[in-house]
Write a protein that holds these residues in place. Structure first.
Motif, PDB file in Angstrom:
ATOM      1  N   MET A   1      45.565 -41.684  -2.844  1.00  0.00           N
ATOM      2  CA  MET A   1      45.831 -39.975  -3.432  1.00  0.00           C
ATOM      3  C   MET A   1      47.313 -40.115  -4.221  1.00  0.00           C
ATOM      4  O   MET A   1      47.984 -40.362  -3.465  1.00  0.00           O
ATOM      5  N   THR A   2      47.091 -40.241  -5.249  1.00  0.00           N
ATOM      6  CA  THR A   2      48.352 -39.617  -6.313  1.00  0.00           C
ATOM      7  C   THR A   2      49.066 -38.659  -6.302  1.00  0.00           C
ATOM      8  O   THR A   2      48.204 -37.377  -6.254  1.00  0.00           O
ATOM      9  N   ALA A   3      50.175 -39.123  -5.970  1.00  0.00           N
ATOM     10  CA  ALA A   3      51.179 -38.065  -5.916  1.00  0.00           C
ATOM     11  C   ALA A   3      51.737 -36.986  -7.220  1.00  0.00           C
ATOM     12  O   ALA A   3      51.469 -37.532  -8.247  1.00  0.00           O
ATOM     13  N   GLN A   4      52.010 -35.912  -7.064  1.00  0.00           N
ATOM     14  CA  GLN A   4      51.802 -34.706  -7.879  1.00  0.00           C
ATOM     15  C   GLN A   4      53.850 -35.026  -8.696  1.00  0.00           C
ATOM     16  O   GLN A   4      54.134 -35.224  -8.193  1.00  0.00           O
ATOM     17  N   LEU A   5      53.787 -35.625 -10.072  1.00  0.00           N
ATOM     18  CA  LEU A   5      55.043 -35.770 -10.360  1.00  0.00           C
ATOM     19  C   LEU A   5      55.621 -34.866 -10.852  1.00  0.00           C
ATOM     20  O   LEU A   5      54.897 -33.394 -11.675  1.00  0.00           O
ATOM     21  N   ASN A   6      56.724 -34.509 -11.694  1.00  0.00           N
ATOM     22  CA  ASN A   6      57.175 -33.206 -12.173  1.00  0.00           C
ATOM     23  C   ASN A   6      57.020 -32.180 -11.149  1.00  0.00           C
ATOM     24  O   ASN A   6      56.827 -30.504 -11.750  1.00  0.00           O
ATOM     25  N   ALA A   7      57.272 -32.290 -10.113  1.00  0.00           N
ATOM     26  CA  ALA A   7      57.283 -30.037  -9.497  1.00  0.00           C
ATOM     27  C   ALA A   7      58.597 -29.713  -9.543  1.00  0.00           C
ATOM     28  O   ALA A   7      59.166 -30.576  -9.530  1.00  0.00           O
ATOM     29  N   THR A   8      57.985 -28.144  -9.265  1.00  0.00           N
ATOM     30  CA  THR A   8      59.448 -27.641  -9.182  1.00  0.00           C
ATOM     31  C   THR A   8      60.018 -27.679  -8.132  1.00  0.00           C
ATOM     32  O   THR A   8      59.148 -28.141  -6.785  1.00  0.00           O
ATOM     33  N   ARG A   9      61.084 -27.663  -7.537  1.00  0.00           N
ATOM     34  CA  ARG A   9      61.746 -27.617  -6.041  1.00  0.00           C
ATOM     35  C   ARG A   9      60.513 -26.459  -5.276  1.00  0.00           C
ATOM     36  O   ARG A   9      60.546 -26.760  -4.016  1.00  0.00           O
ATOM     37  N   GLN A  10      60.261 -25.612  -5.675  1.00  0.00           N
ATOM     38  CA  GLN A  10      59.439 -24.531  -5.224  1.00  0.00           C
ATOM     39  C   GLN A  10      58.517 -25.470  -4.577  1.00  0.00           C
ATOM     40  O   GLN A  10      57.783 -24.710  -3.471  1.00  0.00           O
ATOM     41  N   GLN A  11      57.473 -25.656  -5.578  1.00  0.00           N
ATOM     42  CA  GLN A  11      56.364 -26.315  -5.140  1.00  0.00           C
ATOM     43  C   GLN A  11      56.588 -27.925  -4.123  1.00  0.00           C
ATOM     44  O   GLN A  11      55.284 -27.329  -2.657  1.00  0.00           O
ATOM     45  N   TRP A  12      57.539 -28.370  -4.437  1.00  0.00           N
ATOM     46  CA  TRP A  12      57.808 -29.596  -3.368  1.00  0.00           C
ATOM     47  C   TRP A  12      58.069 -28.462  -2.172  1.00  0.00           C
ATOM     48  O   TRP A  12      57.338 -29.105  -0.868  1.00  0.00           O
ATOM     49  N   LEU A  13      59.032 -27.633  -1.889  1.00  0.00           N
ATOM     50  CA  LEU A  13      58.578 -26.769  -0.861  1.00  0.00           C
ATOM     51  C   LEU A  13      57.636 -26.356   0.274  1.00  0.00           C
ATOM     52  O   LEU A  13      57.491 -25.934   1.251  1.00  0.00           O
ATOM     53  N   ALA A  14      56.632 -25.248  -0.786  1.00  0.00           N
ATOM     54  CA  ALA A  14      55.483 -25.312   0.012  1.00  0.00           C
ATOM     55  C   ALA A  14      54.691 -26.418   0.406  1.00  0.00           C
ATOM     56  O   ALA A  14      53.964 -26.049   1.923  1.00  0.00           O
ATOM     57  N   ALA A  15      54.654 -27.185   0.010  1.00  0.00           N
ATOM     58  CA  ALA A  15      53.739 -28.772   0.426  1.00  0.00           C
ATOM     59  C   ALA A  15      54.610 -29.389   1.386  1.00  0.00           C
ATOM     60  O   ALA A  15      53.670 -29.302   2.384  1.00  0.00           O
ATOM     61  N   ARG A  16      55.368 -29.643   1.477  1.00  0.00           N
ATOM     62  CA  ARG A  16      56.524 -29.686   2.323  1.00  0.00           C
ATOM     63  C   ARG A  16      55.889 -28.482   4.077  1.00  0.00           C
ATOM     64  O   ARG A  16      55.937 -29.635   4.818  1.00  0.00           O
ATOM     65  N   LEU A  17      56.149 -27.275   3.253  1.00  0.00           N
ATOM     66  CA  LEU A  17      56.067 -26.937   4.926  1.00  0.00           C
ATOM     67  C   LEU A  17      54.711 -26.552   5.708  1.00  0.00           C
ATOM     68  O   LEU A  17      54.194 -26.699   6.492  1.00  0.00           O
ATOM     69  N   ASP A  18      53.299 -27.116   4.786  1.00  0.00           N
ATOM     70  CA  ASP A  18      52.125 -26.972   4.904  1.00  0.00           C
ATOM     71  C   ASP A  18      52.438 -28.410   5.732  1.00  0.00           C
ATOM     72  O   ASP A  18      51.685 -28.708   6.156  1.00  0.00           O
TER      73      ASP A  18
END
Length: 270
Positions: free
Chosen positions: A1-18
């Protein structure tokens, strides 16, 4: 699976919490498994094994050193090896740091190998290790705990490793055992399979190298008698392999297509 690039900090945090929820569940499962390991039935060890150590000949009971628990790492270093298994060696690179903590928490720790003590001591000096390492040369210990098998067992299909029966090894010179990714796969002798590369690092051929196997075993001293409580092999040792715990948290993970590790004093020399 390819990681999403240029995510916002909010997008990263939502994925990290999941992901955190899944990590927490894995932690809880790991804690529950640890409890089940501790609750396994004990098997009394009555055979009188002897080990050669820096302090002379010792029994299995002697290895406890006055403690009530004993952990043994079955280090792949057969009598015909010229160097220890590089995979076991990469695991053992972490032993120096933690064995002293175990010894001060009622847990004795030893690596045990079939090679004569002089070979173990020489390799230990080369690697600059200080953890206790015993030789079981001439003992039934490795065979009884399923980390050594004879050539006859290999060819007759009488090898039970990691709680599974392995198929017979094809007769040389056409094939060598364990030339594939798993013990069930076979490849032609002239192929540069990962297991062939590792065997060469120990100065042996594949059949000789694979008669010894890695593992960890736990013992308990109860009312003066030694009891076996646990053993694990193969991928069951992943949790002890420190470099992989770090790589599993690196951006590209293990990111490997073959054997890339070496004895730690051989990087940049091959």
């Amino acid at each position: 699976m390819t990681a999403q690039l240029n995510a916002t900090r909010q997008q990263w945090l939502a994925a990290r919490l999941d992901l955190l929820e899944e990590e927490k569940e894995l932690t809880r499962q790991s804690d529950a498994l640890a409890m089940k390991r501790q609750q396994l039935p004990r098997v009394r060890i009555d055979k009188q094994y002897r080990f050669d150590t820096d302090d002379g000949s010792m029994s299995l009971k002697d290895l406890f050193g006055g403690r009530s628990q004993l952990l043994v790492y079955h280090f792949m270093f057969g009598p015909d090896y010229t160097a220890g298994c590089p995979s076991c060696a990469s695991i053992a690179d972490g032993f120096n740091g933690f064995f002293v903590h175990l010894e001060n928490h009622d847990v004795a720790f030893w690596a045990v190998s079939r090679a004569p003590l002089a070979k173990l001591e020489a390799f230990k000096r080369r690697m600059d290790w200080s953890f206790p390492w015993a030789s079981s040369f001439g003992s039934d210990f490795n065979g009884d705990f399923s980390v050594w098998f004879s050539a006859e067992q290999q060819h007759q299909g009488d090898v039970d490793y990691n709680y599974r029966r392995e198929p017979p090894a094809p007769e040389p010179p056409a094939f060598e055992p364990l030339a594939g990714r798993t013990v069930q796969e076979w490849q032609p002798r002239d192929s540069e399979a990962p297991i062939t590369q590792i065997a060469a690092m120990t100065g042996t051929d594949v059949p000789t190298y694979t008669r010894d196997r890695p593992g960890v075993s736990a013992f308990e001293l109860i009312d003066g008698a030694v009891y076996h409580s646990y053993s694990s092999y193969a991928r069951g040792l992943d949790g002890l392999w420190g470099m992989y715990q770090w790589l599993d948290r690196a951006p590209k993970g293990r990111n490997e297509t073959g054997i890339w590790w070496r004895h730690h004093d051989r990087y940049g020399r091959e």
